[in-house]
Motif scaffolding. Structure first.
Motif, PDB file in Angstrom:
ATOM      1  N   SER A  33       0.793  -1.228   0.000  1.00 55.12           N
ATOM      2  CA  SER A  33       0.000   0.000   0.000  1.00 55.12           C
ATOM      3  C   SER A  33       0.826   1.279   0.000  1.00 55.12           C
ATOM      4  O   SER A  33       0.370   2.297  -0.515  1.00 55.12           O
ATOM      5  N   GLN A  34       2.053   1.254   0.559  1.00 55.43           N
ATOM      6  CA  GLN A  34       2.791   2.507   0.676  1.00 55.43           C
ATOM      7  C   GLN A  34       4.278   2.297   0.950  1.00 55.43           C
ATOM      8  O   GLN A  34       4.708   1.220   1.339  1.00 55.43           O
ATOM      9  N   LEU A  35       5.023   3.388   0.752  1.00 53.84           N
ATOM     10  CA  LEU A  35       6.438   3.471   1.093  1.00 53.84           C
ATOM     11  C   LEU A  35       6.567   4.583   2.130  1.00 53.84           C
ATOM     12  O   LEU A  35       5.946   5.637   1.988  1.00 53.84           O
ATOM     13  N   LEU A  56      11.797  19.100   4.053  1.00 57.62           N
ATOM     14  CA  LEU A  56      10.472  18.509   3.821  1.00 57.62           C
ATOM     15  C   LEU A  56      10.247  18.280   2.332  1.00 57.62           C
ATOM     16  O   LEU A  56       9.761  17.223   1.917  1.00 57.62           O
ATOM     17  N   SER A  57      10.620  19.258   1.531  1.00 57.98           N
ATOM     18  CA  SER A  57      10.480  19.129   0.078  1.00 57.98           C
ATOM     19  C   SER A  57      11.358  18.005  -0.457  1.00 57.98           C
ATOM     20  O   SER A  57      10.917  17.183  -1.276  1.00 57.98           O
ATOM     21  N   ALA A  58      12.604  17.950   0.009  1.00 59.23           N
ATOM     22  CA  ALA A  58      13.520  16.894  -0.445  1.00 59.23           C
ATOM     23  C   ALA A  58      12.997  15.517  -0.066  1.00 59.23           C
ATOM     24  O   ALA A  58      13.008  14.594  -0.890  1.00 59.23           O
ATOM     25  N   LEU A  59      12.524  15.363   1.171  1.00 62.95           N
ATOM     26  CA  LEU A  59      12.068  14.043   1.616  1.00 62.95           C
ATOM     27  C   LEU A  59      10.825  13.591   0.847  1.00 62.95           C
ATOM     28  O   LEU A  59      10.713  12.417   0.493  1.00 62.95           O
ATOM     29  N   VAL A  99       5.086   9.670   3.595  1.00 64.84           N
ATOM     30  CA  VAL A  99       4.308   8.496   3.207  1.00 64.84           C
ATOM     31  C   VAL A  99       3.862   8.670   1.762  1.00 64.84           C
ATOM     32  O   VAL A  99       3.105   9.602   1.440  1.00 64.84           O
ATOM     33  N   CYS A 100       4.330   7.775   0.893  1.00 61.24           N
ATOM     34  CA  CYS A 100       3.917   7.779  -0.512  1.00 61.24           C
ATOM     35  C   CYS A 100       3.024   6.568  -0.740  1.00 61.24           C
ATOM     36  O   CYS A 100       3.465   5.426  -0.600  1.00 61.24           O
ATOM     37  N   LYS A 101       1.772   6.828  -1.064  1.00 58.99           N
ATOM     38  CA  LYS A 101       0.839   5.743  -1.348  1.00 58.99           C
ATOM     39  C   LYS A 101       1.185   5.106  -2.691  1.00 58.99           C
ATOM     40  O   LYS A 101       1.618   5.780  -3.633  1.00 58.99           O
ATOM     41  N   LYS A 102       1.001   3.811  -2.763  1.00 62.70           N
ATOM     42  CA  LYS A 102       1.227   3.086  -4.011  1.00 62.70           C
ATOM     43  C   LYS A 102       0.309   3.668  -5.089  1.00 62.70           C
ATOM     44  O   LYS A 102      -0.857   3.953  -4.818  1.00 62.70           O
ATOM     45  N   ARG A 124       2.081  10.489 -11.922  1.00 65.99           N
ATOM     46  CA  ARG A 124       1.862  11.455 -10.842  1.00 65.99           C
ATOM     47  C   ARG A 124       1.707  10.698  -9.531  1.00 65.99           C
ATOM     48  O   ARG A 124       0.929   9.757  -9.435  1.00 65.99           O
ATOM     49  N   LEU A 125       2.486  11.124  -8.535  1.00 64.41           N
ATOM     50  CA  LEU A 125       2.456  10.492  -7.218  1.00 64.41           C
ATOM     51  C   LEU A 125       2.175  11.535  -6.144  1.00 64.41           C
ATOM     52  O   LEU A 125       2.563  12.696  -6.282  1.00 64.41           O
ATOM     53  N   ARG A 126       1.516  11.095  -5.087  1.00 61.35           N
ATOM     54  CA  ARG A 126       1.213  11.972  -3.950  1.00 61.35           C
ATOM     55  C   ARG A 126       1.949  11.472  -2.712  1.00 61.35           C
ATOM     56  O   ARG A 126       2.015  10.269  -2.467  1.00 61.35           O
ATOM     57  N   VAL A 127       2.467  12.427  -1.949  1.00 61.27           N
ATOM     58  CA  VAL A 127       3.205  12.114  -0.725  1.00 61.27           C
ATOM     59  C   VAL A 127       2.711  13.048   0.377  1.00 61.27           C
ATOM     60  O   VAL A 127       2.445  14.225   0.123  1.00 61.27           O
ATOM     61  N   GLN A 128       2.614  12.517   1.576  1.00 58.75           N
ATOM     62  CA  GLN A 128       2.222  13.320   2.732  1.00 58.75           C
ATOM     63  C   GLN A 128       3.290  13.189   3.800  1.00 58.75           C
ATOM     64  O   GLN A 128       3.891  12.118   3.950  1.00 58.75           O
ATOM     65  N   ILE A 129       3.508  14.261   4.533  1.00 54.98           N
ATOM     66  CA  ILE A 129       4.298  14.168   5.749  1.00 54.98           C
ATOM     67  C   ILE A 129       3.313  14.329   6.890  1.00 54.98           C
ATOM     68  O   ILE A 129       2.586  15.319   6.978  1.00 54.98           O
ATOM     69  N   VAL A 130       3.280  13.294   7.710  1.00 55.64           N
ATOM     70  CA  VAL A 130       2.329  13.227   8.815  1.00 55.64           C
ATOM     71  C   VAL A 130       3.105  13.354  10.121  1.00 55.64           C
ATOM     72  O   VAL A 130       4.144  12.700  10.295  1.00 55.64           O
ATOM     73  N   PHE A 131       2.606  14.202  11.014  1.00 60.41           N
ATOM     74  CA  PHE A 131       3.212  14.342  12.332  1.00 60.41           C
ATOM     75  C   PHE A 131       2.105  14.525  13.362  1.00 60.41           C
ATOM     76  O   PHE A 131       1.226  15.360  13.180  1.00 60.41           O
ATOM     77  N   GLU A 132       2.147  13.710  14.404  1.00 66.01           N
ATOM     78  CA  GLU A 132       1.150  13.735  15.474  1.00 66.01           C
ATOM     79  C   GLU A 132      -0.280  13.682  14.919  1.00 66.01           C
ATOM     80  O   GLU A 132      -1.160  14.425  15.339  1.00 66.01           O
TER      81      GLU A 132
END
Length: 147
Positions: A33-35, A56-59, A99-102, A124-132
């Motif tokens: 499901s994700q990386l 954040l942008s680089a990651l 978190v990059c969803k498959k 096209r891929l979507r990535v989120q940075i999640v904290f708390e």
């Protein structure tokens, strides 16, 4: 997921993209499901003690890159980001966790067919940075694979 694959991916990133080593990037997990890539706040903070926007942008870019590298499975392909957008919604005050969803199976099948047929394809891929529990950073990138 295979621990060797995670370490091989991390080693590849550190060897091919030296910034990842300086940032302390680690491949936390990869499954159906994700990386997930992580980096400690220490080497990635700004003057406010929160995560630096450039880190954040680089990651997030790295998470999309690594997802496509893993899914494509062609170690001779060159992957680049063609275009991206990013929204910083909340500060990140601890470990950076991208978190990059498959990609959707149909979208990936189209991408793979184009790559196999022409030696060039984009996805096209979507990535989120999640904290708390909050979506702090939302990234969308158009990645290109070239033979």
């Amino acid at each position: 997921m295979n621990e060797d694959l995670l370490r091989d991916t991390e080693s590849f990133l550190h060897e091919q993209i030296p910034l990842t080593r300086a940032m302390g990037v680690q491949v936390e997990s990869y499954d159906d499901s994700q990386l997930v890539l992580t980096a400690p706040l220490g080497p990635n903070h700004n003057h406010l003690g929160t995560a630096f926007g450039g880190s954040l942008s680089a990651l997030t870019t790295l998470a999309g890159y690594a997802m496509l590298w893993l899914r494509l499975g062609d170690r001779n392909a060159h992957i680049v980001v063609r275009e991206s957008t990013i929204r910083y919604k909340h500060p990140v005050r601890g470990t950076l966790r991208a978190v990059c969803k498959k990609p959707d199976d149909a979208d990936f099948a189209t991408f793979k067919a184009a790559f196999e047929g022409t030696g060039r394809a984009h996805l096209r891929l979507r990535v989120q940075i999640v904290f708390e529990g909050k979506d702090c950073v939302l990234y969308e990138g158009d990645f290109v694979a070239l033979r």
